[in-house]
Design an enzyme around this catalytic site. Structure first.
Site, PDB file in Angstrom:
ATOM      1  N   ASP A  11       0.614   3.763   9.859  1.00  0.00           N
ATOM      2  CA  ASP A  11       1.303   4.453   9.151  1.00  0.00           C
ATOM      3  C   ASP A  11       2.578   4.950   9.178  1.00  0.00           C
ATOM      4  OD1 ASP A  11       2.843   3.230   6.530  1.00  0.00           O
ATOM      5  OD2 ASP A  11       0.651   3.484   5.646  1.00  0.00           O
TER       6      ASP A  11
HETATM    7  C1  NOJ Z   1       4.573   3.817   4.194  1.00  0.00           C
HETATM    8  C2  NOJ Z   1       3.415   2.441   4.188  1.00  0.00           C
HETATM    9  O1  NOJ Z   1       2.604   3.176   3.429  1.00  0.00           O
HETATM   10  C3  NOJ Z   1       4.041   1.364   4.409  1.00  0.00           C
HETATM   11  O2  NOJ Z   1       3.118   0.105   3.780  1.00  0.00           O
HETATM   12  C4  NOJ Z   1       5.401   1.047   4.662  1.00  0.00           C
HETATM   13  O3  NOJ Z   1       5.540  -0.442   5.119  1.00  0.00           O
HETATM   14  C5  NOJ Z   1       5.180   2.022   5.774  1.00  0.00           C
HETATM   15  N1  NOJ Z   1       5.827   3.201   4.603  1.00  0.00           N
HETATM   16  C6  NOJ Z   1       7.793   1.966   6.400  1.00  0.00           C
HETATM   17  O4  NOJ Z   1       7.960   2.097   5.346  1.00  0.00           O
END
Ligand code: NOJ
Length: 738
Positions: free
Chosen positions: A266
């Protein structure tokens, strides 16, 4: 895009050939995904410099065909090896055409529909040049304070697994690289849905029993459906950050499940191993993420650059193995090769326009919205309304809120083509029915802004009214009208990531509006627009529907349901608590001391939820009879068939979600009072009967037991319950022999 699945051996050989030509810096680059926010010019210039130097393998957040094309040309034409970029994006529930939010799709209990919806999302996104969706989110959530509950399928691992697999099929098609499809990236591995107190990003502490039986199954289902990517989570799981957790990312994901796609962290979760006070510094963080099993770092703009930038140094100093680095690079190259990027790196902008504007996409969005709405209450059969009801007061801050209809995680929608509830009703009523509208109270605001507040588009004009004046106007309209339709809930910015709450109240002065409208005595339909249970403080509208965030065609869908052109058939994907203090309140809980006695758990509150998991009404009525088992005993390892006759005892053809639950009466571990093990959404004509059959397989009867620290299937007795909700009472029992 390859029009047939390419040969594995061919892909692997080409990847190996490329790898052999790469410098260590280029390898680390392939493992780095940079943010490329539109409009953030300075940051983008930095990313472009990295890209030209061969130090970027993937970008996220670019969502315009021309810009994707421009950046791709740099990668292909201006870098030493010309390796194309992989473009990732949060395609969560639609790209331009907005589908209902994922939790709503789960409430349809219709995996095929979810598959179709995500196939359209994939088609639009792929057309503009994207390759990879950071979806589906398959985190099980039993705490609605957590804003991200809306991105998943709710509280149940069986429903969650069915929705996970369906969405992967929708995004990806039959193979990675199928035309008009994307790579699916189930997330967030693993346990994020159990963050303490529902606080976003906070740690999760889960027993292995809970992990194996509840939180991991949807991931396994997604992988079995072919998912090409997995995203590792932000938070710590049992004291070990998920993105540096070798047990999760290697022992389970690779060794136990045989996952062969690539793992991305993430955003910033590799470098964050240092923030967790787990890694000593950025290089240690990179090493530990890589060695745990991460292949690619999603790297937000940060001082000093990405964590994986340090990998070449680490390799020179012997702190990582080249074999592990190469393995990760090969996985990323294979994904690019499978997607056909070397053959067709660029975007056909004209075709993209046509795909984005396809009218049939809006049609699927409407059907999906109709199928996901849950009718919670319908006193005196107030619904469906007659089109000639005479006068309707459509009230509330979300009655005409195009942006909110779309829900969170949507950035490229066209608000002007979104049908709001008000416009849907206006278009549907008869000539002699008057529709009046008042917002009632201002659109509620967050106390603290969200990190998502318009990162891609200019802020919408804020609609603010003098609440004291507007409430009176709304009450006057309700008093005069024959029916009031109130649309209340949460603004889309109040739910999703970075949108957890410590209460479940209606934000702002909406409760006051609700209470005042109910005092008028005018028959009232409450439409709740959000993705978690709301605490209505005992308010009792005559009819109540959960419309979630229904998307582009949501207003049309809602009007069809209100006037009976469509019949609600959705069911709750979670237990709806009576008040926030009951959380967590999973329907699949264990029995213990005096389980049946009221007020044994709280002296001030009942044990049961307000609406149980699986619950949802229809304009039709169904009766269940003839529950039959193929045998009253089976041996461990065998299967058993269950069937039931469901009769539509009304005059209205409608859908019913027939649900099968089991309870194991004794065994190695104690098991939940009920567990969903089968469901089917069936259409039944007025007065018709349908026989619905289920098969109970050894897989469905197995569970992970802390006693043996492994999966077991017990010789035992099992109760079966079948009906239209988790509190169904039609039951039978069978024996499982050794
Ligand atoms: C953080 C989020 O937790 C995740 O779900 C997402 O895909 C990424 N950022 C990219 O936006």
């Amino acid at each position: 895009m390859p029009d047939a699945k390419p040969e594995d051996s061919h892909i692997k050989a080409r990847a190996a050939e490329l790898l052999a030509q790469m410098t260590v810096e280029e390898k680390a680059g392939q493992l780095t995904q940079y943010f490329a926010f539109p409009g953030a010019d300075e940051q983008l210039a930095g990313v472009e410099a990295e890209l030209r130097a061969g130090r970027a393998g993937s970008l996220l957040f670019v969502s315009e065909a021309a810009e994707i094309d421009r950046l791709q040309r740099i990668a292909v034409e201006e870098t030493r090896l010309g390796i194309p970029l992989l473009f990732g994006y949060d395609v969560i529930h639609g790209f331009k055409t907005v589908m209902p939010v994922p939790l709503a799709m789960a409430a349809s209990w219709d995996p095929e529909m979810a598959e179709t919806a995500q196939a359209i999302a994939a088609k639009e996104a792929r057309a503009i040049g994207l390759h990879w969706a950071f979806a589906p989110m398959v985190d099980i959530c039993r705490d609605p304070r957590w804003g991200r509950m809306i991105e998943g399928a709710g509280e149940d691992p069986y429903l969650g697994s069915a929705m996970a697999a369906a969405q992967v099929r929708g995004f990806q098609g039959h193979y990675i690289g199928a035309p008009d499809r994307l790579i699916a990236g189930p997330k967030h591995f693993a346990g994020y849905g159990a963050s303490l107190g529902g606080r976003d990003y906070d740690e999760a502490d889960l027993s292995e029993t809970e992990l194996w039986n509840v939180h991991l199954p949807p991931f396994k289902a997604a992988i079995e459906a072919g998912a090409g990517n997995i995203m590792s989570a932000y938070m710590g799981l049992n004291g070990v950050p998920a993105s540096g957790n070798r047990w999760l990312l290697t022992d389970i994901l690779r060794d136990a499940w045989g996952f062969d796609g690539f793992v991305v962290t993430d955003a910033g979760a590799a470098a964050d191993l240092e923030t967790h006070h787990f890694a000593a510094n950025k290089e240690d963080a990179a090493i530990r993420a890589l060695e745990a099993g991460v292949d690619m770092e999603m790297a937000p703009p940060r001082e000093g650059g990405s964590a994986f930038r340090t990998l070449p140094e680490a390799l020179k100093a012997g702190r990582i193995s080249e074999a592990r680095l190469d393995e990760a690079v090969l996985r990323v190259l294979e994904a690019k090769l499978r997607m056909g990027l070397f053959e067709q790196p660029y975007v056909d902008a004209e075709r993209a326009q046509r795909v984005l504007n396809a009218p049939e996409h809006r049609e699927v969005a409407r059907v999906a919205a109709e199928r996901s709405v849950v009718l919670l209450k319908n006193a005196g059969d107030l619904l469906p309304l007659s089109r000639d009801v005479g006068s309707i007061a459509v009230l509330g801050p979300f009655a005409d809120a195009a942006r909110d209809m779309a829900g969170p995680w949507i950035f490229r929608q066209d608000d002007s083509e979104t049908v709001t509830v008000l416009s849907g009703i206006r278009a549907a009523v008869g000539n002699d029915t008057r529709v009046d509208h008042s917002i009632g109270v201002s659109v509620p605001k967050r106390m603290h802004p969200s990190i998502f507040e318009n990162p891609f588009s200019p802020p919408l004009p804020e609609i603010t009214v003098d609440d004291d004046v507007e409430i009176e106007r709304a009450v006057a309209l309700a008093t005069e009208a024959n029916v009031a339709v109130l649309v209340l809930g949460e603004a889309q910015i109040m739910i999703g990531e970075h949108a957890s709450r410590s209460t479940l109240n209606l934000p702002g002065r909406q409760q006051e509006l609700l209470d005042r409208v109910l005092e008028t005595g005018t028959p009232t339909v409450l439409l709740i627009m959000t993705g978690r249970p709301m605490d209505l403080k005992g308010a009792e509208p005559d009819a109540q529907m959960m419309i979630w965030y229904p998307g582009t065609s949501g207003g049309e869908a809602v009007a069809n349901l209100l006037f009976g052109d469509a019949v609600p058939g959705g069911k709750m994907p979670y237990n709806w608590p009576r008040n926030i203090g009951q959380i967590p309140l999973p329907y699949a809980h264990l029995r213990s001391f005096k389980p049946e006695e009221e007020h044994m758990r709280y002296w001030n509150e009942r044990n049961e939820p307000l609406y149980p998991f699986g619950f949802g009404l229809s304009y039709a009525r169904f009766s269940y009879a003839n529950l039959r088992l193929s045998s009253d005993r089976m041996a461990v390892g065998e299967t058993l068939n269950v069937s039931v006759d469901v009769t539509n005892v009304s005059e209205i053809a409608a859908d019913e979600v027939v649900q099968l639950y089991i309870h194991q009466r004794f065994g190695t571990s104690a098991r939940p009072v009920r567990e969903l093990k089968g469901f089917e959404r069936v259409q039944i004509g007025a007065g018709q009967t349908r026989t619905v059959a289920f098969t109970l397989t050894p897989d469905q009867l197995r569970y992970w037991s802390a006693v043996v620290r492994d999966w077991v299937q017990d010789a035992t007795e099992i109760d079966v319950f079948v009906g239209g909700s988790s509190d169904a009472d039609l039951t039978a029992r069978f024996k499982v022999t050794a």
